[in-house]
Motif scaffolding. Structure first.
Motif, PDB file in Angstrom:
ATOM      1  N   LYS A  93      -4.059 -16.069   0.329  1.00 20.49           N
ATOM      2  CA  LYS A  93      -2.717 -16.645   0.159  1.00 20.49           C
ATOM      3  C   LYS A  93      -2.070 -16.230  -1.152  1.00 20.49           C
ATOM      4  N   ALA A  94      -2.882 -15.766  -2.109  1.00 16.51           N
ATOM      5  CA  ALA A  94      -2.339 -15.355  -3.406  1.00 16.51           C
ATOM      6  C   ALA A  94      -1.659 -13.994  -3.332  1.00 16.51           C
ATOM      7  N   ALA A  95      -1.837 -13.283  -2.220  1.00 18.60           N
ATOM      8  CA  ALA A  95      -1.367 -11.900  -2.127  1.00 18.60           C
ATOM      9  C   ALA A  95       0.121 -11.762  -2.425  1.00 18.60           C
ATOM     10  N   LYS A  96       0.936 -12.684  -1.914  1.00 15.77           N
ATOM     11  CA  LYS A  96       2.385 -12.535  -2.064  1.00 15.77           C
ATOM     12  C   LYS A  96       2.844 -12.737  -3.510  1.00 15.77           C
ATOM     13  N   ASN A  97       1.982 -13.315  -4.343  1.00 10.82           N
ATOM     14  CA  ASN A  97       2.349 -13.562  -5.740  1.00 10.82           C
ATOM     15  C   ASN A  97       1.782 -12.522  -6.710  1.00 10.82           C
ATOM     16  N   ILE A  98       1.078 -11.529  -6.180  1.00  3.89           N
ATOM     17  CA  ILE A  98       0.450 -10.518  -7.028  1.00  3.89           C
ATOM     18  C   ILE A  98       1.161  -9.194  -6.814  1.00  3.89           C
ATOM     19  N   SER A  99       1.473  -8.498  -7.885  1.00  2.00           N
ATOM     20  CA  SER A  99       2.235  -7.257  -7.787  1.00  2.00           C
ATOM     21  C   SER A  99       1.435  -6.164  -7.092  1.00  2.00           C
ATOM     22  N   SER A 100       2.142  -5.267  -6.462  1.00  2.00           N
ATOM     23  CA  SER A 100       1.491  -4.130  -5.811  1.00  2.00           C
ATOM     24  C   SER A 100       0.781  -3.254  -6.833  1.00  2.00           C
ATOM     25  N   PHE A 101       1.366  -3.125  -8.021  1.00  2.00           N
ATOM     26  CA  PHE A 101       0.739  -2.304  -9.055  1.00  2.00           C
ATOM     27  C   PHE A 101      -0.634  -2.868  -9.426  1.00  2.00           C
ATOM     28  N   GLU A 102      -0.731  -4.182  -9.541  1.00  2.00           N
ATOM     29  CA  GLU A 102      -2.009  -4.800  -9.888  1.00  2.00           C
ATOM     30  C   GLU A 102      -3.024  -4.606  -8.761  1.00  2.00           C
ATOM     31  N   LYS A 103      -2.589  -4.767  -7.526  1.00  2.00           N
ATOM     32  CA  LYS A 103      -3.499  -4.572  -6.394  1.00  2.00           C
ATOM     33  C   LYS A 103      -4.001  -3.129  -6.345  1.00  2.00           C
ATOM     34  N   LEU A 104      -3.089  -2.192  -6.508  1.00  2.00           N
ATOM     35  CA  LEU A 104      -3.460  -0.781  -6.417  1.00  2.00           C
ATOM     36  C   LEU A 104      -4.347  -0.348  -7.576  1.00  2.00           C
ATOM     37  N   LYS A 105      -4.213  -1.004  -8.715  1.00  2.00           N
ATOM     38  CA  LYS A 105      -5.099  -0.702  -9.838  1.00  2.00           C
ATOM     39  C   LYS A 105      -6.541  -1.034  -9.470  1.00  2.00           C
ATOM     40  N   LEU A 106      -6.734  -2.138  -8.777  1.00  2.00           N
ATOM     41  CA  LEU A 106      -8.075  -2.526  -8.340  1.00  2.00           C
ATOM     42  C   LEU A 106      -8.539  -1.659  -7.170  1.00  2.00           C
ATOM     43  N   LEU A 107      -7.637  -1.386  -6.230  1.00  2.00           N
ATOM     44  CA  LEU A 107      -7.995  -0.552  -5.084  1.00  2.00           C
ATOM     45  C   LEU A 107      -8.311   0.881  -5.511  1.00  2.00           C
ATOM     46  N   ALA A 108      -7.739   1.320  -6.626  1.00  2.00           N
ATOM     47  CA  ALA A 108      -8.041   2.650  -7.136  1.00  2.00           C
ATOM     48  C   ALA A 108      -9.503   2.764  -7.550  1.00  2.00           C
ATOM     49  N   VAL A 109     -10.133   1.642  -7.845  1.00  2.00           N
ATOM     50  CA  VAL A 109     -11.548   1.626  -8.213  1.00  2.00           C
ATOM     51  C   VAL A 109     -12.430   1.408  -6.984  1.00  2.00           C
ATOM     52  N   THR A 110     -12.050   0.501  -6.119  1.00  2.00           N
ATOM     53  CA  THR A 110     -12.895   0.128  -4.971  1.00  2.00           C
ATOM     54  C   THR A 110     -12.643   0.974  -3.731  1.00  2.00           C
ATOM     55  N   GLY A 111     -11.434   1.573  -3.627  1.00  2.00           N
ATOM     56  CA  GLY A 111     -11.049   2.167  -2.354  1.00  2.00           C
ATOM     57  C   GLY A 111     -10.956   1.070  -1.307  1.00  2.00           C
ATOM     58  N   GLY A 112     -10.885   1.455  -0.049  1.00  2.00           N
ATOM     59  CA  GLY A 112     -10.790   0.460   1.026  1.00  2.00           C
ATOM     60  C   GLY A 112     -12.145   0.111   1.596  1.00  2.00           C
ATOM     61  N   ILE A 113     -13.126  -0.132   0.710  1.00  2.00           N
ATOM     62  CA  ILE A 113     -14.492  -0.459   1.144  1.00  2.00           C
ATOM     63  C   ILE A 113     -14.609  -1.979   1.316  1.00  2.00           C
ATOM     64  N   PRO A 114     -14.799  -2.467   2.540  1.00  2.00           N
ATOM     65  CA  PRO A 114     -14.763  -3.916   2.791  1.00  2.00           C
ATOM     66  C   PRO A 114     -15.704  -4.733   1.902  1.00  2.00           C
ATOM     67  N   GLU A 171     -14.476  -7.750  -0.566  1.00  2.00           N
ATOM     68  CA  GLU A 171     -14.881  -9.140  -0.386  1.00  2.00           C
ATOM     69  C   GLU A 171     -15.170  -9.828  -1.718  1.00  2.00           C
ATOM     70  N   GLU A 172     -15.456  -9.035  -2.747  1.00  2.00           N
ATOM     71  CA  GLU A 172     -15.790  -9.593  -4.059  1.00  2.00           C
ATOM     72  C   GLU A 172     -14.567  -9.899  -4.907  1.00  2.00           C
ATOM     73  N   ILE A 173     -13.375  -9.577  -4.422  1.00  2.00           N
ATOM     74  CA  ILE A 173     -12.155  -9.817  -5.195  1.00  2.00           C
ATOM     75  C   ILE A 173     -11.961 -11.313  -5.427  1.00  2.00           C
ATOM     76  N   ASP A 174     -11.660 -11.665  -6.661  1.00  2.00           N
ATOM     77  CA  ASP A 174     -11.305 -13.041  -7.009  1.00  2.00           C
ATOM     78  C   ASP A 174      -9.796 -13.067  -7.269  1.00  2.00           C
ATOM     79  N   PRO A 175      -9.001 -13.570  -6.318  1.00  2.00           N
ATOM     80  CA  PRO A 175      -7.536 -13.524  -6.461  1.00  2.00           C
ATOM     81  C   PRO A 175      -7.015 -14.347  -7.640  1.00  2.00           C
ATOM     82  N   SER A 176      -7.851 -15.242  -8.163  1.00  2.00           N
ATOM     83  CA  SER A 176      -7.380 -16.114  -9.244  1.00  2.00           C
ATOM     84  C   SER A 176      -7.390 -15.437 -10.612  1.00  2.00           C
TER      85      SER A 176
END
Length: 493
Positions: free
Chosen positions: A202-223, A227-232
């Motif tokens: 539910k936190a997704a809509k309040n987090i910027s795309s830049f912040e999400k992509l910064k994390l995805l740049a490290v993890t890739g789309g590996i499920p 699963e270890e992401i802490d949205p808080s």
């Protein structure tokens, strides 16, 4: 597309401690075709560790009778007998049969066949390369069991699954023993960006795309990693916890990846991926840097890394004909592996002592350069999203890939992040930019220089495309230079 989960369902899933499931709609649909067949099916599923192979099959089989068997991770003490004993234990646990001490896989497969002769049933052999690791007759016994027993049930779906994709290619897909028997081969890729957004909840809509992509740049789309992401907490703090804290999931993950897949433990595998951390390289250039000869063995190592999903071979092509050229570069396509080799490994001893700290990720050496490569990988792994964003039908594409032109006496060198050639003699020249700052006018000159240097036949049009995440200046928009400006953040909403 995500699978909708209602709140009551959500509570049940959590009470059962069953991992929630997101995405994979296409893969589930592809597997679902075999539920309508009037004959049995042998399916092979492969992909890197933690990509969600067995979880996908569990989801596919959740409304059917399902038996799942997993091999023991091999070590110095693992024997063929210990693998058979573990299979016997799992068979007993799932069917109620007494455990048996079998000295032959055929006996165990016969016992299993008695339980799967009738009705819709799905059987999974997970990490099959581990199962047969110490027994040269294992795959022959699997083939015989399929031919003589398993396939007699027309409603059986038998799935062979594993992370050692090169082993699967050599021993199953290219084996004469399984010729004509495999109904479908599914190579599981990373989750596409729209499905990754689900892991912020539910936190997704309040987090910027830049912040999400910064994390995805490290993890890739590996499920498993997602699963270890802490949205808080912030992306930076998530990366600290996963990558730079003693015991963090991604601190030891690289060793598990390579020891489980490349049990020959050749240091050359590591050296190849390490050489690619700074960017793509031609095969000759890569061999020279590693001080090895271009040989059949070297090519075999490269192919194994490709099949295992760690590197990709990107061929450039002749624009006039649309045919691949002989020129190609190997690219480290696994974002986690690059991040590990560039940063985690470098500070590993300090991390293990619990003494590694840094002010911010940007203070790490060459951070902006590496993140540019990471973001570029994300785009290339999600290139199908660009087709829709640019209004290009896949059937109209002649060729697409990172494109480069070698420098010679007669022509300048040229490298384009990503290019698409369509049957309408149109070239989409894609410039990929990952920046914490808004992109300014200088990007126009950068792209035009590449276009000017590229040798292309008469009659071809160029459409410059800018792909970004954190915004462009009004000057760039008002210049009307780019045919399209694509914000990758739009795919995360």
């Amino acid at each position: 597309m995500l699978f909708a989960v209602t709140e009551p369902q959500l509570k049940v899933l959590r009470m059962d401690k069953t991992p929630l499931f997101s995405g994979r709609a296409k893969e589930l649909a592809d597997l679902g075709r075999f539920l309508n067949k009037k004959s049995s099916s042998l399916i092979v599923v492969r992909g890197r560790r933690c990509i969600g192979k067995s979880r996908l099959i569990e989801e596919f089989a959740k409304d059917h009778r399902f038996y799942s068997f997993a091999g023991l991770a091999p070590n110095d003490k693992t024997t063929a007998q210990s693998q058979r004993d573990e299979f016997s234990r799992q068979l007993s646990e799932q069917t109620g049969l007494p455990e048996v001490k079998a000295d032959d896989w055929g006996k165990l497969f016969f016992l299993l066949s008695e339980k799967i002769q009738h009705g819709r049933v799905i059987v999974l052999f997970d990490e099959i390369s581990w199962m047969g690791d110490r027994d040269p007759d294992f795959l022959g016994k699997v083939k015989n069991a399929w031919d003589q027993k398993f396939k007699t049930n027309p409603k059986l779906i038998f799935v062979l699954c594993g992370s050692a994709s090169a082993w699967i290619e050599e021993n199953i897909l290219s084996s004469t023993g399984f010729l004509g028997r495999v109904s479908y081969t599914l190579t599981l890729e990373e989750l596409p960006l729209p499905d990754c957004d689900w892991f912020w909840g539910k936190a997704a809509k309040n987090i910027s795309s830049f912040e999400k992509l910064k994390l995805l740049a490290v993890t890739g789309g590996i499920p498993k990693y997602l699963e270890e992401i802490d949205p808080s907490i912030s992306a930076e703090d998530n990366i600290r916890q996963l990558c730079f804290r003693k015991g963090g999931l991604l601190v030891d993950e690289f060793d598990h990846l390579f020891s489980n897949i490349f049990r020959r433990k050749s240091p050359l595998y590591r050296e190849i991926v390490k050489a690619l951390t700074h960017g793509s390289k031609e095969p000759v250039q890569l061999a020279k840097e590693l001080n090895v000869e271009i040989s059949g063995l070297f090519s075999e190592y490269l192919e194994e890394l490709v099949l295992s999903g760690f590197i990709r071979r990107d061929y450039t092509w002749h624009v006039k004909t649309g045919q691949d050229s002989k020129l190609s570069k190997y690219r480290l396509s696994d974002n986690y592996v690059r991040f590990y080799l560039r940063y985690i490994e470098k500070y590993r001893t300090k991390i293990d002592r619990g003494g590694f700290e840094f002010k911010s990720l940007m203070s790490l050496p060459e951070w902006n350069t590496i993140m540019g490569l990471q973001f570029e990988n994300l785009i290339l792994n999600n290139r199908k999203l660009l087709y829709h964003a640019l209004g290009i039908s896949p059937e109209d594409i002649i060729s697409e890939n990172p494109f480069y032109q070698k420098r010679t006496v007669k022509q300048p060198g040229c490298q384009i992040d990503y290019m698409i050639e369509t049957r309408f003699q149109t070239l989409y020249i894609c410039e990929i930019k990952f920046s914490r700052n808004i992109i300014g006018l200088e990007v126009i000159n950068e792209v035009q220089d590449k276009i000017d240097h590229m040798i292309r036949p008469k009659g071809f049009s160029c459409r410059p495309v800018l792909i970004h995440v954190n915004g462009v200046s009004d000057d760039v928009t008002e210049a009307n230079y780019f045919a399209s400006i694509v914000d990758m953040g739009d795919f995360l909403q």
